[in-house]
Write a protein that holds these residues in place. Structure first.
Motif, short mmCIF file in Angstrom:
data_model
loop_
_atom_site.label_atom_id
_atom_site.label_comp_id
_atom_site.label_asym_id
_atom_site.label_seq_id
_atom_site.Cartn_x
_atom_site.Cartn_y
_atom_site.Cartn_z
N SER A 107 0.83 -1.20 0.00
CA SER A 107 0.00 0.00 0.00
C SER A 107 0.87 1.26 0.00
N SER A 108 1.98 1.22 0.76
CA SER A 108 2.91 2.35 0.76
C SER A 108 3.58 2.51 -0.59
N LEU A 109 3.92 1.38 -1.23
CA LEU A 109 4.54 1.44 -2.56
C LEU A 109 3.57 2.03 -3.58
N ILE A 110 2.31 1.59 -3.52
CA ILE A 110 1.31 2.11 -4.45
C ILE A 110 1.10 3.61 -4.21
N ALA A 111 1.05 3.99 -2.93
CA ALA A 111 0.92 5.42 -2.61
C ALA A 111 2.14 6.18 -3.09
N ASP A 130 1.25 13.85 8.92
CA ASP A 130 1.17 13.00 10.12
C ASP A 130 1.69 13.74 11.36
N GLY A 131 1.41 15.04 11.45
CA GLY A 131 1.81 15.83 12.61
C GLY A 131 3.23 16.34 12.59
N HIS A 132 3.97 16.12 11.51
CA HIS A 132 5.37 16.55 11.41
C HIS A 132 5.47 17.62 10.32
N TYR A 133 6.22 18.71 10.63
CA TYR A 133 6.41 19.80 9.68
C TYR A 133 7.89 19.94 9.37
N GLY A 134 8.23 19.97 8.10
CA GLY A 134 9.62 20.12 7.72
C GLY A 134 9.79 20.17 6.21
N GLU A 135 11.04 20.24 5.77
CA GLU A 135 11.36 20.30 4.35
C GLU A 135 11.53 18.89 3.81
N PRO A 157 5.87 6.95 5.99
CA PRO A 157 5.46 6.11 4.86
C PRO A 157 4.40 6.81 4.00
N HIS A 158 4.46 6.57 2.70
CA HIS A 158 3.46 7.15 1.79
C HIS A 158 2.05 6.66 2.13
N LEU A 159 1.97 5.57 2.90
CA LEU A 159 0.67 5.03 3.30
C LEU A 159 -0.21 6.09 3.96
N LYS A 160 0.41 7.08 4.61
CA LYS A 160 -0.34 8.14 5.29
C LYS A 160 -1.17 8.98 4.32
N LEU A 161 -0.84 8.92 3.02
CA LEU A 161 -1.61 9.67 2.04
C LEU A 161 -3.07 9.25 2.00
N TRP A 162 -3.31 7.95 2.32
CA TRP A 162 -4.69 7.45 2.24
C TRP A 162 -5.56 7.98 3.37
#
Length: 269
Positions: A107-111, A130-135, A157-162
């Motif tokens: 799922s992370s790979l697909i994201a 996911d609560g983190h701010y940065g570059e 992980p890109h999984l957080k995009l979902w």
């Protein structure tokens, strides 16, 4: 079971020495090209400014994805007889195994693939995820790496995009808006306060003059809230810029008799 093993064995070609050498060369060439791209493109991008830097950095994950796809396309005909029956059987077996064993990873790979094309974030963007701010310093196949204001590297992980919203402060642009907030007692000259805060912003050494400077005023039950909205020359100067505006803004408001006040309600700046 023996029949299934025999059917699986028939999917693959018999490899000779030449095939082994060809597969090795494809793998080695792909790894070398990916490493060259990951080192050369950021090196060149860091010597550029503005949009060319962002576009060049954003091309790194796309180029890596393209190289991996080309390598797989070259390797599959060597390993497998390219018939419809074989391909359907192989993809079905692989999909079933991956679905049970590596659901979250896949799922992370697909994201990651989706992020490479939709680009909700790119290297050089300042995001909150996911609560983190940065570059964003690296966009991999499975994760995105951020460097925060505390110089911490956060890997998400890109999984957080979902399931999570992505707040992108500059979205591929070389400019980023900052806000310095002041809470003032209601007994003061608002016109004069707005004027001195505009002067504070216009005299900052970090100000990007081609973008607008705005002083937003909100009247609250506890007093008056002022917010300077302006842009630094470089997004990486945002914290120095806000600190400079805050220190000199407080001094300017104090000189005109505008007393600072702590808000009595929770506010979002």
């Amino acid at each position: 079971m023996p029949e299934d093993s025999a059917n699986l064995a028939r999917l693959f070609n018999k490899l000779d020495r030449g095939d082994g050498i060809e597969l090795t060369l494809i793998v080695v060439a792909t790894i070398v090209l990916i490493r060259i791209a990951q080192r050369t493109l950021p090196w060149v991008a860091n010597r550029l400014h503005g949009r060319p830097r962002h576009y060049l950095l954003a091309s790194v994950p796309l180029l890596r994805l393209l190289l991996i796809g080309v390598a797989l396309a070259l390797m599959l005909p060597i390993l497998i007889e390219p018939s419809m029956q074989n391909m359907v059987a192989l993809l079905g077996a692989a999909g079933l195994a991956i679905g049970f064993a590596l659901k979250d990873y896949v799922s992370s790979l697909i994201a990651g693939v989706v992020s490479a094309f939709e680009q909700p974030y790119r290297p050089g963007d300042w995001i909150e995820l996911d609560g983190h701010y940065g570059e964003v310093v690296h966009v991999g196949m499975r994760t995105v790496a951020l460097v925060t204001a505390d110089d911490d590297t956060i890997t998400v992980p890109h999984l957080k995009l979902w399931s999570s919203a992505v707040r992108n402060a500059n979205n591929g642009s070389p400019v980023l808006q900052c806000a310095a907030v002041f809470h003032v007692h209601p007994e003061h000259d608002a016109r004069r306060a707005r004027a001195v805060l505009e002067d504070v912003a216009m005299t900052s050494p970090y100000l990007y003059f081609e973008a607008p400077v705005t002083v937003v005023i909100q009247e609250e039950t506890w007093g008056t809230k002022y917010m300077i909205r302006a842009y630094p020359v470089d997004p990486r100067q945002q914290f120095r810029f806000v600190s400079d505006l805050t220190v000199r803004g407080r001094e300017a408001l104090s000189r005109i008799g505008a007393r600072p006040l702590l808000p009595q309600v929770s506010l979002r700046s």
